[in-house]
Design a protein around this motif. Structure first.
Motif, PDB file in Angstrom:
ATOM      1  N   ASN A  16       0.856  -1.172   0.000  1.00 40.23           N
ATOM      2  CA  ASN A  16       0.000   0.000   0.000  1.00 40.23           C
ATOM      3  C   ASN A  16       0.896   1.227   0.000  1.00 40.23           C
ATOM      4  O   ASN A  16       2.025   1.189   0.506  1.00 40.23           O
ATOM      5  CB  ASN A  16      -0.909   0.009   1.228  1.00 40.23           C
ATOM      6  CG  ASN A  16      -1.998  -1.027   1.128  1.00 40.23           C
ATOM      7  OD1 ASN A  16      -2.566  -1.235   0.072  1.00 40.23           O
ATOM      8  ND2 ASN A  16      -2.284  -1.691   2.222  1.00 40.23           N
ATOM      9  N   SER A  30      -2.304   4.940   2.032  1.00 40.56           N
ATOM     10  CA  SER A  30      -3.496   4.933   1.194  1.00 40.56           C
ATOM     11  C   SER A  30      -3.601   3.556   0.560  1.00 40.56           C
ATOM     12  O   SER A  30      -2.605   2.866   0.359  1.00 40.56           O
ATOM     13  CB  SER A  30      -3.420   6.023   0.120  1.00 40.56           C
ATOM     14  OG  SER A  30      -2.348   5.771  -0.757  1.00 40.56           O
ATOM     15  N   SER A  31      -4.800   3.161   0.261  1.00 40.93           N
ATOM     16  CA  SER A  31      -5.062   1.831  -0.266  1.00 40.93           C
ATOM     17  C   SER A  31      -4.464   1.649  -1.656  1.00 40.93           C
ATOM     18  O   SER A  31      -4.525   2.536  -2.494  1.00 40.93           O
ATOM     19  CB  SER A  31      -6.570   1.606  -0.319  1.00 40.93           C
ATOM     20  OG  SER A  31      -6.845   0.342  -0.837  1.00 40.93           O
ATOM     21  N   HIS A  32      -3.871   0.484  -1.893  1.00 42.08           N
ATOM     22  CA  HIS A  32      -3.318   0.134  -3.205  1.00 42.08           C
ATOM     23  C   HIS A  32      -4.449  -0.075  -4.203  1.00 42.08           C
ATOM     24  O   HIS A  32      -4.350   0.289  -5.358  1.00 42.08           O
ATOM     25  CB  HIS A  32      -2.471  -1.130  -3.067  1.00 42.08           C
ATOM     26  CG  HIS A  32      -1.789  -1.557  -4.317  1.00 42.08           C
ATOM     27  ND1 HIS A  32      -0.709  -0.873  -4.826  1.00 42.08           N
ATOM     28  CD2 HIS A  32      -2.023  -2.573  -5.163  1.00 42.08           C
ATOM     29  CE1 HIS A  32      -0.306  -1.471  -5.932  1.00 42.08           C
ATOM     30  NE2 HIS A  32      -1.090  -2.512  -6.154  1.00 42.08           N
ATOM     31  N   SER A  33      -5.519  -0.682  -3.736  1.00 49.35           N
ATOM     32  CA  SER A  33      -6.678  -0.947  -4.583  1.00 49.35           C
ATOM     33  C   SER A  33      -7.905  -1.051  -3.693  1.00 49.35           C
ATOM     34  O   SER A  33      -7.821  -0.876  -2.487  1.00 49.35           O
ATOM     35  CB  SER A  33      -6.472  -2.247  -5.370  1.00 49.35           C
ATOM     36  OG  SER A  33      -6.428  -3.355  -4.478  1.00 49.35           O
ATOM     37  N   ASN A  34      -9.025  -1.334  -4.263  1.00 48.05           N
ATOM     38  CA  ASN A  34     -10.241  -1.574  -3.505  1.00 48.05           C
ATOM     39  C   ASN A  34     -10.821  -2.890  -3.996  1.00 48.05           C
ATOM     40  O   ASN A  34     -11.895  -2.931  -4.573  1.00 48.05           O
ATOM     41  CB  ASN A  34     -11.223  -0.410  -3.680  1.00 48.05           C
ATOM     42  CG  ASN A  34     -12.373  -0.498  -2.716  1.00 48.05           C
ATOM     43  OD1 ASN A  34     -12.305  -1.189  -1.712  1.00 48.05           O
ATOM     44  ND2 ASN A  34     -13.445   0.188  -3.029  1.00 48.05           N
ATOM     45  N   GLN A  35     -10.106  -3.963  -3.764  1.00 54.00           N
ATOM     46  CA  GLN A  35     -10.471  -5.263  -4.307  1.00 54.00           C
ATOM     47  C   GLN A  35     -11.661  -5.852  -3.546  1.00 54.00           C
ATOM     48  O   GLN A  35     -11.804  -5.661  -2.352  1.00 54.00           O
ATOM     49  CB  GLN A  35      -9.263  -6.192  -4.314  1.00 54.00           C
ATOM     50  CG  GLN A  35      -8.807  -6.687  -2.974  1.00 54.00           C
ATOM     51  CD  GLN A  35      -9.505  -7.973  -2.542  1.00 54.00           C
ATOM     52  OE1 GLN A  35     -10.065  -8.713  -3.333  1.00 54.00           O
ATOM     53  NE2 GLN A  35      -9.489  -8.227  -1.250  1.00 54.00           N
ATOM     54  N   THR A  36     -12.474  -6.594  -4.264  1.00 48.56           N
ATOM     55  CA  THR A  36     -13.629  -7.263  -3.660  1.00 48.56           C
ATOM     56  C   THR A  36     -13.707  -8.737  -4.063  1.00 48.56           C
ATOM     57  O   THR A  36     -14.599  -9.436  -3.631  1.00 48.56           O
ATOM     58  CB  THR A  36     -14.950  -6.575  -4.079  1.00 48.56           C
ATOM     59  OG1 THR A  36     -15.038  -6.581  -5.504  1.00 48.56           O
ATOM     60  CG2 THR A  36     -15.013  -5.150  -3.557  1.00 48.56           C
ATOM     61  N   SER A  42      -7.550  -8.353   2.684  1.00 50.22           N
ATOM     62  CA  SER A  42      -8.242  -7.109   3.002  1.00 50.22           C
ATOM     63  C   SER A  42      -8.721  -6.442   1.713  1.00 50.22           C
ATOM     64  O   SER A  42      -8.233  -6.757   0.624  1.00 50.22           O
ATOM     65  CB  SER A  42      -7.303  -6.160   3.752  1.00 50.22           C
ATOM     66  OG  SER A  42      -6.335  -5.645   2.863  1.00 50.22           O
ATOM     67  N   ARG A  43      -9.633  -5.523   1.829  1.00 55.41           N
ATOM     68  CA  ARG A  43     -10.115  -4.792   0.649  1.00 55.41           C
ATOM     69  C   ARG A  43      -9.019  -3.909   0.073  1.00 55.41           C
ATOM     70  O   ARG A  43      -9.044  -3.562  -1.094  1.00 55.41           O
ATOM     71  CB  ARG A  43     -11.342  -3.961   1.008  1.00 55.41           C
ATOM     72  CG  ARG A  43     -12.563  -4.841   1.232  1.00 55.41           C
ATOM     73  CD  ARG A  43     -13.803  -4.038   1.370  1.00 55.41           C
ATOM     74  NE  ARG A  43     -13.990  -3.186   0.219  1.00 55.41           N
ATOM     75  CZ  ARG A  43     -15.049  -3.188  -0.555  1.00 55.41           C
ATOM     76  NH1 ARG A  43     -16.025  -4.006  -0.305  1.00 55.41           N
ATOM     77  NH2 ARG A  43     -15.145  -2.359  -1.566  1.00 55.41           N
ATOM     78  N   ALA A  44      -8.049  -3.557   0.894  1.00 51.76           N
ATOM     79  CA  ALA A  44      -6.990  -2.657   0.442  1.00 51.76           C
ATOM     80  C   ALA A  44      -6.069  -3.307  -0.584  1.00 51.76           C
ATOM     81  O   ALA A  44      -5.590  -2.636  -1.497  1.00 51.76           O
ATOM     82  CB  ALA A  44      -6.172  -2.166   1.630  1.00 51.76           C
ATOM     83  N   CYS A  46      -5.080  -7.419  -2.401  1.00 50.03           N
ATOM     84  CA  CYS A  46      -5.027  -8.885  -2.458  1.00 50.03           C
ATOM     85  C   CYS A  46      -3.605  -9.251  -2.847  1.00 50.03           C
ATOM     86  O   CYS A  46      -3.190  -9.070  -3.999  1.00 50.03           O
ATOM     87  CB  CYS A  46      -6.029  -9.457  -3.469  1.00 50.03           C
ATOM     88  SG  CYS A  46      -5.835 -11.244  -3.664  1.00 50.03           S
TER      89      CYS A  46
END
Length: 121
Positions: A16, A30-36, A42-44, A46
């Protein structure tokens, strides 16, 4: 338990993003991504997806040395191969998870060689 030495210098670090304040007194992430798509991470970020992307862009290696300690390392750990080595920090989250043998209600399957460690020596 296997005995091996990890590489000295990584050629890339995936993390991140971090930002140091203008006055140099604080650091924020800050989040690297918003993975789902991955319920193990984590959402931050994968880590398993990032590892696979790295292989796609750089090619596979003869052997991977993956050094880890937290429960968020289970996803990439489960993607390693027999010729790879997983260095697990004793007494931390991933160690406990491996002892339980389950993650998100699913059995943990590790193909890589396991090396347990407690310090940097």
């Amino acid at each position: 338990m296997a005995s091996a030495s990890p590489p000295i210098e990584p050629d890339e670090v995936i993390s991140n993003r971090g930002v140091l304040s203008a006055d140099g007194k604080s650091f924020s992430y800050s989040s690297h991504s918003n993975q789902t798509h991955c319920r193990l991470c984590s959402r931050a970020l994968c880590k398993g997806t990032e590892l696979e992307y790295y292989f796609e862009t750089h090619g596979r290696f003869t052997a991977i040395h993956f050094i880890c300690d937290g429960t968020n390392d289970i996803c990439p750990a489960m993607r390693l191969r027999q010729e790879d080595t997983l260095y697990v920090r004793t007494g931390y989250g991933l160690d406990a998870m491996l002892q339980r043998g389950l993650v998100a209600g699913l059995p943990i399957t590790i193909k890589a060689q396991l090396v347990f460690w407690t310090n940097g020596e």
